[in-house]
Design an enzyme around this catalytic site. Structure first.
Site, mmCIF file in Angstrom:
data_model
loop_
_atom_site.group_PDB
_atom_site.id
_atom_site.type_symbol
_atom_site.label_atom_id
_atom_site.label_comp_id
_atom_site.label_asym_id
_atom_site.label_seq_id
_atom_site.Cartn_x
_atom_site.Cartn_y
_atom_site.Cartn_z
ATOM 1 N N GLU A 107 22.042 -17.395 -8.867
ATOM 2 C CA GLU A 107 23.063 -17.329 -7.827
ATOM 3 C C GLU A 107 23.246 -18.728 -7.263
ATOM 4 O OE1 GLU A 107 24.217 -15.106 -3.609
ATOM 5 O OE2 GLU A 107 22.284 -14.681 -4.569
ATOM 6 N N ASP A 182 32.892 -23.097 -1.955
ATOM 7 C CA ASP A 182 33.827 -23.935 -1.211
ATOM 8 C C ASP A 182 35.133 -24.025 -2.005
ATOM 9 O OD1 ASP A 182 35.225 -26.000 0.119
ATOM 10 O OD2 ASP A 182 33.349 -26.944 0.727
ATOM 11 N N LYS A 186 42.440 -28.702 -0.319
ATOM 12 C CA LYS A 186 43.382 -29.812 -0.496
ATOM 13 C C LYS A 186 43.507 -30.161 -1.981
ATOM 14 C CE LYS A 186 42.512 -31.837 4.055
ATOM 15 N NZ LYS A 186 42.054 -33.039 4.810
ATOM 16 N N ASP A 218 37.676 -15.495 -1.249
ATOM 17 C CA ASP A 218 38.750 -14.996 -0.401
ATOM 18 C C ASP A 218 39.880 -16.029 -0.307
ATOM 19 O OD1 ASP A 218 37.403 -16.864 1.129
ATOM 20 O OD2 ASP A 218 37.716 -15.798 3.027
ATOM 21 N N ARG A 256 28.820 -10.520 6.016
ATOM 22 C CA ARG A 256 29.442 -10.785 7.301
ATOM 23 C C ARG A 256 30.616 -11.739 7.145
ATOM 24 N NH1 ARG A 256 25.162 -12.919 11.432
ATOM 25 N NH2 ARG A 256 24.480 -14.029 9.568
#
Length: 289
Positions: A107, A182, A186, A218, A256
């Site tokens: 992971e 991440d 940009k 997401d 979360r």
């Protein structure tokens, strides 16, 4: 894995110079270190690979945010047993690292480790090698592993590219998980995104045929790029018969972070691709991503 591999219970110790004797869980550590003194003498290294490898564009941004007393304690006590500094100087025997021959899933990027701990608890027969550069998250995952007696978790500190290229052997992994990396939104930073053809070339050499690559994000433009790159790569095939994105599988917990994104109207996309083996495939030496 036997209980003999579990870390010892916490031991009390006198406060070090410059350190408050009234540390309590959840309280941030503010310890004044001498020049050259390591942050965690028995814990993860600040820069495990040092200058041994060429400079390259990194897909991660190290985050040295404040570490709580509980996290610092876990890093000090548990790192020698459950931690791995990614220094690129040796080849890892995963069976020795985990104390068994169970399948190993890598992971990359686990945040604070809550989802990793949930997956490890749900599938004790699967070993998880979880890699991140976020020190508080490393300490938090070690804490969770100890509290829940999760002997199938190891925490890696450093660059996952160096781990894959220098420290893991061919066909040694049974899965790869990259959750909410991440997105580098940009355009000029898109080259920093982890899921690129070069990275998949390297990962393919370390994944056994049939190994599952599971990504989730997401950030919809990044999801589309992931889908394009994985679909185009000859060593991976989409598990979805019609192609496209997959529904979130039951084994990936709703985190979360993900819940906050969903509350804001974000769309989360999962990608499930499988490593394929070609009869005429000839591996080349992996290069850096």
């Amino acid at each position: 894995m036997s209980d003999s591999h579990a870390p010892e219970a916490p031991r009390s110790r006198p406060a070090a110079a410059g350190e408050s004797a009234l540390h309590a869980p959840g309280v941030s550590v503010r310890h004044t270190r001498g020049k050259g003194e390591p942050r965690f003498p028995d814990g993860p290294s600040a820069d495990p690979a040092g200058s041994h490898f060429e400079r390259r564009i990194r897909s991660f941004q190290p985050r040295r945010s404040r570490v709580t007393a509980g996290q610092a304690d876990a890093l000090q006590r548990l790192w020698p047993t459950w931690g791995l500094d990614i220094d690129g100087q040796r080849t890892i025997d995963l069976g020795e690292l985990f104390g068994n021959d169970n399948p190993v899933v890598l992971e990359i990027g686990f945040g604070m480790g809550e989802a990793t701990a949930q997956m490890a608890a749900a599938e004790p027969e699967i070993n998880i090698l979880a890699v991140d550069v976020h020190t508080p998250g490393q300490g938090n995952l070690l804490n969770l592993a100890e509290q829940q007696k999760l002997s199938n978790v190891r925490v890696g500190n450093g660059d996952a590219i160096i781990l894959l290229r220098e420290m893991l052997t061919e066909d040694s992994l049974d899965g790869l998980r990259v959750y909410f990396p991440d997105p580098w939104p940009k355009k000029r930073h898109h080259k920093r995104r982890l899921i690129q053809p070069e990275f998949l070339d390297l990962a393919a050499t370390r994944l056994r045929p049939g190994a599952l690559v599971h990504c989730a994000t997401d950030w919809e433009p990044y999801a589309e790029q992931m889908l394009d790159v994985l679909t185009a790569h000859p060593d991976f095939e989409n598990t979805q018969a019609g192609g496209g994105f997959a529904a979130r599988p039951d084994f990936r917990p709703l985190t979360r972070f993900e819940g906050q994104g969903l509350d804001k109207g974000h769309v989360v996309n999962d990608l499930l691709f499988r490593r394929v083996q070609h009869a005429d495939r000839t591996d080349q030496s992996p290069t850096g991503a």
